[in-house]
Design an enzyme around this catalytic site. Structure first.
Site, short mmCIF file in Angstrom:
data_model
loop_
_atom_site.label_atom_id
_atom_site.label_comp_id
_atom_site.label_asym_id
_atom_site.label_seq_id
_atom_site.Cartn_x
_atom_site.Cartn_y
_atom_site.Cartn_z
N SER A 53 0.87 -1.19 0.00
CA SER A 53 0.00 0.00 0.00
C SER A 53 0.90 1.23 0.00
O SER A 53 2.02 1.18 0.52
CB SER A 53 -0.87 0.02 1.26
OG SER A 53 -1.41 1.32 1.47
N TYR A 95 -1.84 -0.90 10.39
CA TYR A 95 -2.03 -1.26 8.98
C TYR A 95 -0.84 -0.77 8.16
O TYR A 95 -0.25 -1.53 7.38
CB TYR A 95 -3.33 -0.66 8.43
CG TYR A 95 -3.56 -0.95 6.97
CD1 TYR A 95 -4.03 -2.21 6.55
CD2 TYR A 95 -3.30 0.00 5.98
CE1 TYR A 95 -4.24 -2.48 5.19
CE2 TYR A 95 -3.50 -0.27 4.63
CZ TYR A 95 -3.97 -1.51 4.25
OH TYR A 95 -4.16 -1.79 2.91
N1 LIG Z 1 -8.68 -1.06 -1.49
C1 LIG Z 1 -7.72 -0.22 -1.12
O1 LIG Z 1 -7.94 1.00 -0.95
C2 LIG Z 1 -6.33 -0.76 -0.91
C3 LIG Z 1 -5.29 0.18 -0.87
C4 LIG Z 1 -4.00 -0.28 -0.66
C5 LIG Z 1 -3.76 -1.63 -0.51
N2 LIG Z 1 -4.79 -2.52 -0.56
C6 LIG Z 1 -4.48 -3.94 -0.36
O2 LIG Z 1 -4.96 -4.70 -1.44
C7 LIG Z 1 -5.21 -6.04 -1.01
C8 LIG Z 1 -6.59 -6.46 -1.47
O3 LIG Z 1 -7.54 -5.63 -0.84
P1 LIG Z 1 -8.95 -5.27 -1.46
O4 LIG Z 1 -9.06 -3.81 -1.43
O5 LIG Z 1 -9.17 -6.00 -2.74
O6 LIG Z 1 -9.87 -5.84 -0.28
P2 LIG Z 1 -11.25 -6.65 -0.28
O7 LIG Z 1 -12.12 -6.21 -1.39
O8 LIG Z 1 -11.75 -6.55 1.12
O9 LIG Z 1 -10.77 -8.13 -0.58
C9 LIG Z 1 -9.94 -8.80 0.36
C10 LIG Z 1 -9.75 -10.22 -0.10
O10 LIG Z 1 -8.95 -10.88 0.90
C11 LIG Z 1 -9.65 -12.05 1.36
N3 LIG Z 1 -9.40 -12.27 2.77
C12 LIG Z 1 -9.70 -11.44 3.81
N4 LIG Z 1 -9.37 -12.03 4.96
C13 LIG Z 1 -8.86 -13.26 4.64
C14 LIG Z 1 -8.37 -14.35 5.41
N5 LIG Z 1 -8.33 -14.31 6.75
N6 LIG Z 1 -7.93 -15.45 4.75
C15 LIG Z 1 -7.96 -15.51 3.41
N7 LIG Z 1 -8.42 -14.52 2.63
C16 LIG Z 1 -8.87 -13.41 3.25
C17 LIG Z 1 -11.13 -11.73 1.11
O11 LIG Z 1 -11.88 -12.93 0.92
P3 LIG Z 1 -12.73 -13.72 2.05
O12 LIG Z 1 -13.46 -12.71 2.86
O13 LIG Z 1 -13.60 -14.60 1.20
O14 LIG Z 1 -11.74 -14.51 2.82
C18 LIG Z 1 -11.06 -10.99 -0.21
O15 LIG Z 1 -10.98 -11.88 -1.27
C19 LIG Z 1 -5.03 -6.03 0.50
O16 LIG Z 1 -3.76 -6.56 0.84
C20 LIG Z 1 -5.11 -4.57 0.86
O17 LIG Z 1 -4.42 -4.27 2.06
C21 LIG Z 1 -6.07 -2.11 -0.77
#
Ligand SMILES: NC(=O)c1ccc[n+]([C@@H]2O[C@H](COP(=O)([O-])OP(=O)(O)OC[C@H]3O[C@@H](n4cnc5c(N)ncnc54)[C@H](OP(=O)(O)O)[C@@H]3O)[C@@H](O)[C@H]2O)c1
Length: 270
Positions: free
Chosen positions: A143, A156
């Site tokens: 991030s 985080y």
């Molecule tokens: N969106 C943003 O603004 C942003 C910005 C910077 C970085 N990121 C990073 O991008 C990555 C993806 O995030 P996203 O925004 O796509 O989030 P998201 O839409 O909430 O998706 C998160 C994914 O991780 C899975 N997950 C959550 N807890 C888990 C667990 N305990 N075991 C296995 N899988 C798990 C969820 O599936 P299940 O619930 O089915 O397990 C889901 O598929 C993360 O590492 C996040 O920190 C996001």
């Protein structure tokens, strides 16, 4: 084990939603077979079916809670045993809303298990397996908060600084191995993570928020361009290079046999 294709198999964690689900779509289009990992098996199966209908890729679903030792062991075993895997997207992650002193410590610990321990265990397992074959790609999703701990979320942002440090260190470790490691540093991206953590993405100006398709397409463009660190929002990559150069310029002075002059205290003050 999925039948071998020319590209091999991409294992994507957190593939049931958001950034991981878009990686699944794009990597399928690029000809990879897929192993989709998350907790919600129903969502994974729905995505697997829709990807299967859209193209010829073979898709396997692996249910695992990566915040647990048992869940991580399932995926580590897969990485060790499935010889077709050629790409890992270390993407599953969570955020916890609130200040360090206010947030639920149990949730913070779960976040560390998922954002740090799982990323480390999977990256290490993939690196060992890929290095033995002298090829493979690891994409670690960090991030921009890795570079901006002042903005929000001390724990985080700390987990994401870990992802960046781990990636940059592994790049050196694996430099001669034929294995590539890319860190992707998204800014605010419109996904479920905000609702799940109790945050509200709409508090941010719309000009700060990227759509998830654009984010993943840019990240893959960065990978194709050979970047080691991809920051999709950053207009001028030279800014990151200048930051890295300034950081590296500290290196010759980070460890000496005596304290710096400003820390010399008198005998009397001891
Ligand atoms: N969106 C943003 O603004 C942003 C910005 C910077 C970085 N990121 C990073 O991008 C990555 C993806 O995030 P996203 O925004 O796509 O989030 P998201 O839409 O909430 O998706 C998160 C994914 O991780 C899975 N997950 C959550 N807890 C888990 C667990 N305990 N075991 C296995 N899988 C798990 C969820 O599936 P299940 O619930 O089915 O397990 C889901 O598929 C993360 O590492 C996040 O920190 C996001």
């Amino acid at each position: 084990m999925l039948e071998n294709t020319k590209k091999g198999t991409a294992l994507i964690t957190g593939a049931s939603a958001g950034i991981g689900a878009v990686y699944a779509d794009r990597l399928a289009r690029r000809g990879y077979n897929l192993i989709l990992v998350a907790r919600d098996e129903q969502k994974l199966n729905a995505l697997a079916n829709s990807l299967g209908e859209a193209g010829a890729v073979a898709v396997e679903v692996l249910r695992a809670d990566l915040s647990t030792r048992e869940g991580r062991a399932i995926v580590v075993k897969k990485l060790e045993q499935d010889d077709t895997i050629s790409l890992l997207v270390n993407n599953a992650g969570m955020a916890v809303e609130g200040l360090v002193i206010d947030a639920d410590p149990e949730k913070l610990e779960t976040m560390i298990e998922l954002n740090i321990t799982a990323v480390m265990r999977l990256a290490a397992a993939a690196a060992r397996s890929f290095a033995a074959k002298r090829q493979g790609v690891i994409i670690n999703i960090g991030s921009v908060l890795a570079l901006a701990p002042e903005i929000l979320g001390g724990v985080y942002s700390g987990t994401k600084a870990f992802v960046l440090n781990l990636t940059q260190s592994m790049q050196i470790e694996l430099a001669a191995s034929g294995v590539r490691v890319q860190a992707v540093l998204p800014g605010a991206t419109r996904t479920e993570i905000w609702d799940r953590s109790g945050g509200d993405i709409n508090q941010l100006p719309p000009t700060m928020i990227m759509g998830v398709d654009e984010l993943v397409d840019a990240s893959l463009a960065g990978l194709d361009a050979g970047e080691q660190v991809t920051i999709p929002s950053l207009p001028d990559f030279a800014d990151f290079e200048a930051f890295t150069a300034a950081r590296q310029a500290l290196a010759p002075n980070l460890s000496h046999n005596h304290a710096a002059a400003r820390y010399k205290i008198s005998e009397a003050a001891r």
